[in-house]
Design a protein around this motif. Structure first.
Motif, mmCIF file in Angstrom:
data_model
loop_
_atom_site.group_PDB
_atom_site.id
_atom_site.type_symbol
_atom_site.label_atom_id
_atom_site.label_comp_id
_atom_site.label_asym_id
_atom_site.label_seq_id
_atom_site.Cartn_x
_atom_site.Cartn_y
_atom_site.Cartn_z
ATOM 1 N N TYR B 153 0.985 -1.183 0.031
ATOM 2 C CA TYR B 153 -0.078 0.046 -0.070
ATOM 3 C C TYR B 153 0.821 1.279 0.084
ATOM 4 N N PHE B 154 0.474 2.316 -0.578
ATOM 5 C CA PHE B 154 1.391 3.612 -0.720
ATOM 6 C C PHE B 154 1.495 4.436 0.383
ATOM 7 N N GLY B 155 2.063 3.525 1.463
ATOM 8 C CA GLY B 155 1.877 4.410 2.685
ATOM 9 C C GLY B 155 2.423 3.731 3.835
ATOM 10 N N THR B 156 3.360 4.090 4.774
ATOM 11 C CA THR B 156 3.688 3.341 5.734
ATOM 12 C C THR B 156 3.180 3.562 7.052
ATOM 13 N N LEU B 157 2.872 2.486 8.084
ATOM 14 C CA LEU B 157 2.312 2.610 9.175
ATOM 15 C C LEU B 157 3.561 3.053 10.179
ATOM 16 N N ASN B 158 3.441 4.206 10.913
ATOM 17 C CA ASN B 158 4.536 4.738 11.678
ATOM 18 C C ASN B 158 4.429 4.210 13.044
ATOM 19 N N VAL B 159 4.918 3.380 13.675
ATOM 20 C CA VAL B 159 4.696 2.830 15.108
ATOM 21 C C VAL B 159 5.847 3.326 16.088
ATOM 22 N N GLN B 160 5.569 4.040 17.268
ATOM 23 C CA GLN B 160 6.328 4.666 18.096
ATOM 24 C C GLN B 160 6.744 3.663 19.275
ATOM 25 N N VAL B 161 7.726 3.037 19.326
ATOM 26 C CA VAL B 161 8.061 2.200 20.475
ATOM 27 C C VAL B 161 8.865 2.886 21.555
ATOM 28 N N ASN B 162 8.778 2.364 22.774
ATOM 29 C CA ASN B 162 9.512 2.923 23.878
ATOM 30 C C ASN B 162 10.891 2.830 23.740
ATOM 31 N N PRO B 163 11.603 3.880 24.187
ATOM 32 C CA PRO B 163 13.149 3.827 24.109
ATOM 33 C C PRO B 163 13.866 2.528 24.395
ATOM 34 N N ASP B 164 13.359 1.726 25.404
ATOM 35 C CA ASP B 164 13.959 0.795 25.833
ATOM 36 C C ASP B 164 13.825 -0.735 24.893
ATOM 37 N N MET B 165 12.440 -0.527 24.277
ATOM 38 C CA MET B 165 11.914 -1.752 23.462
ATOM 39 C C MET B 165 12.708 -1.587 22.053
ATOM 40 N N TYR B 166 12.873 -0.277 21.711
ATOM 41 C CA TYR B 166 13.647 0.402 20.367
ATOM 42 C C TYR B 166 15.086 0.005 20.571
ATOM 43 N N GLU B 167 15.845 0.015 21.542
ATOM 44 C CA GLU B 167 17.029 -0.184 21.937
ATOM 45 C C GLU B 167 17.330 -1.764 21.671
ATOM 46 N N PHE B 168 16.475 -2.589 22.087
ATOM 47 C CA PHE B 168 16.526 -3.927 22.299
ATOM 48 C C PHE B 168 16.140 -4.577 21.015
#
Lengths: 255, 255
Positions: B153-168
């Motif tokens: 699909y012509f678009g992305t789903l932007n999902v913001q994860v918490n910093p710890d989860m992002y780091e891991f």
DNA sequence: ATTACTAGGTGACGAGTAT
DNA sequence: TATACTCGTCACCTAGTAA
């Protein structure tokens, strides 16, 4: 200083309780870290729900403390208990894994630096003469001379190290400089390969007189555990001089 | 049961003090383990003598306790202090390294098992349309279809994860199945490679309806930290349906 | 059975200080 | 300066037990 930061996940305690909470509302201490570590490890082998009395059998703390700790860590978002009470399924959050990983990475640094233990030591013991039997073989002798750079004295120095040191030594051996002396067949008998590690050896008597030598791992001998056999180009017993139960020191030569 | 043994270096406490001492005269607790760990790590970067006040600046315990702990651990043969008083040079014994290594090895098991965290989640956010800009490029589109098996699909789903989860998540990415979409040049502009990870995505609304998709790492975008961009073959916002700040879950498809 | 509260005892921590 | 002792306080742990 900032170099240390990754190591310290425990913020220095302060007299002022409020200050702790503003600085580190999700403070994890040593005990809490170990708890997360235990849970992580238990989850590897026992996926699914575990009750606090079951955990109590494995972890060296009481059921009550386990219960309290779970509540604390849940509060601080290090754990999730998916199911309700009655043996809820514990799950570590990424936040928890980040803490475990910090320590893991630091330990990787510790153990990848080859020389975290530089010197080993043990007590001189009288061997059974097995080592000497091997060394006398001409086929080995020739190789010793070419590989080690010296013609060894006809006898091994048997040094008994304590079990912990032996265990650690064994695990670290792969990091040290070695050479393999090829085995051979002599009619009926087969002589196995001998792994030699390059070491320097010294005694308490002459702490500054370090003699080059080799630690032998004779593949097929049933040499007693915790005993290391060394060779050098002269009789170390006479050279130092040392007797049984004297302390002998050695370290591996750098690659 | 014996499987657990290597993990537990802390013998279960008993009411009878004598019993503790007969079972484990060299008992190491959590605090003591961490102390050895800190010393080991500090020795990596700061070889040589360190005084207790200096250690106090680094380690989150008081000088008095550091002094006491050193004495205890020296007594139990975990530490050697080569020089006399006045900034003695601390050295861990092999016994200490064995304890550190036990934990290290267990952590290796924990982190080498790929799926220590299986599900990730975050909040839906409205992106800047950057992702969509990329996806529209025909050159990428062709590759998405062949590599991922669907035309996104012509678009992305932007999902913001918490910093710890992002780091891991970032650290674990290397363990997951990926495919690389080749970049290209388009006259003046260069479009970089895009790394795609195979994931399934779902929402709270339909926890059993897991949609296959991909997590994109667009190499050259300065996409905000902690935001993951996803693509799928339909508009996930409408499909679930979800709105900004709704929780979005995803997991990586097995290799 | 399980989880988790309360209460009481103890061990550990750090301030002060001698060496 | 440094290390390490004594001692008062407090945090943490476990037993008992409720839910």
């Amino acid at each position: 200083m900032k170099f240390y930061n990754s190591m310290i996940m425990i913020i220095k305690k302060s007299k002022n309780l409020d200050e702790i909470h503003s600085l580190a509302p999700d403070f994890v201490g040593e005990k809490e870290w170990f708890f997360l570590y235990w849970i992580a490890y238990i989850k590897l082998i026992n996926r699914g729900r575990i009750s606090t009395p079951e955990l109590c059998k494995i972890i060296p703390i009481s059921q009550q403390t386990i219960s309290r700790r779970i509540l604390e860590l849940e509060e601080k978002k290090y754990l999730n208990r998916s199911a309700g009470s009655r043996g809820g399924d514990l799950e570590l959050t990424p936040k928890a894994y980040v803490h475990l990983e910090n320590v893991f990475q630091n330990l990787q640094h510790v153990f990848s630096s080859k020389s975290c233990v530089e010197q080993f030591h043990g007590k001189l013991k009288t061997g059974m003469g097995e080592g000497a039997h091997y060394i006398k073989k001409k086929n080995y002798l020739k190789q010793f001379k070419s590989e080690l750079g010296f013609e060894p004295y006809f006898g091994t120095l048997n040094v008994q190290v304590n079990p912990d040191m032996y265990e650690f030594l064994n695990k670290q051996l792969k990091n040290f400089k070695q050479t393999i002396i090829q085995g051979f067949e002599n009619g009926s008998r087969t002589y196995g390969d001998v792994v030699c590690y390059f070491v320097t050896i010294w005694s308490e008597n002459k702490p500054d007189d370090k003699v080059p030598g080799a630690l032998l791992l004779i593949q097929r001998t049933s040499h007693k555990p915790f005993v290391c056999e060394f060779i050098a180009d002269e009789c170390l017993r006479d050279y130092f001089p040392i007797e049984d139960d004297d302390e002998v020191f050695f370290e591996f030569r750098k690659c």
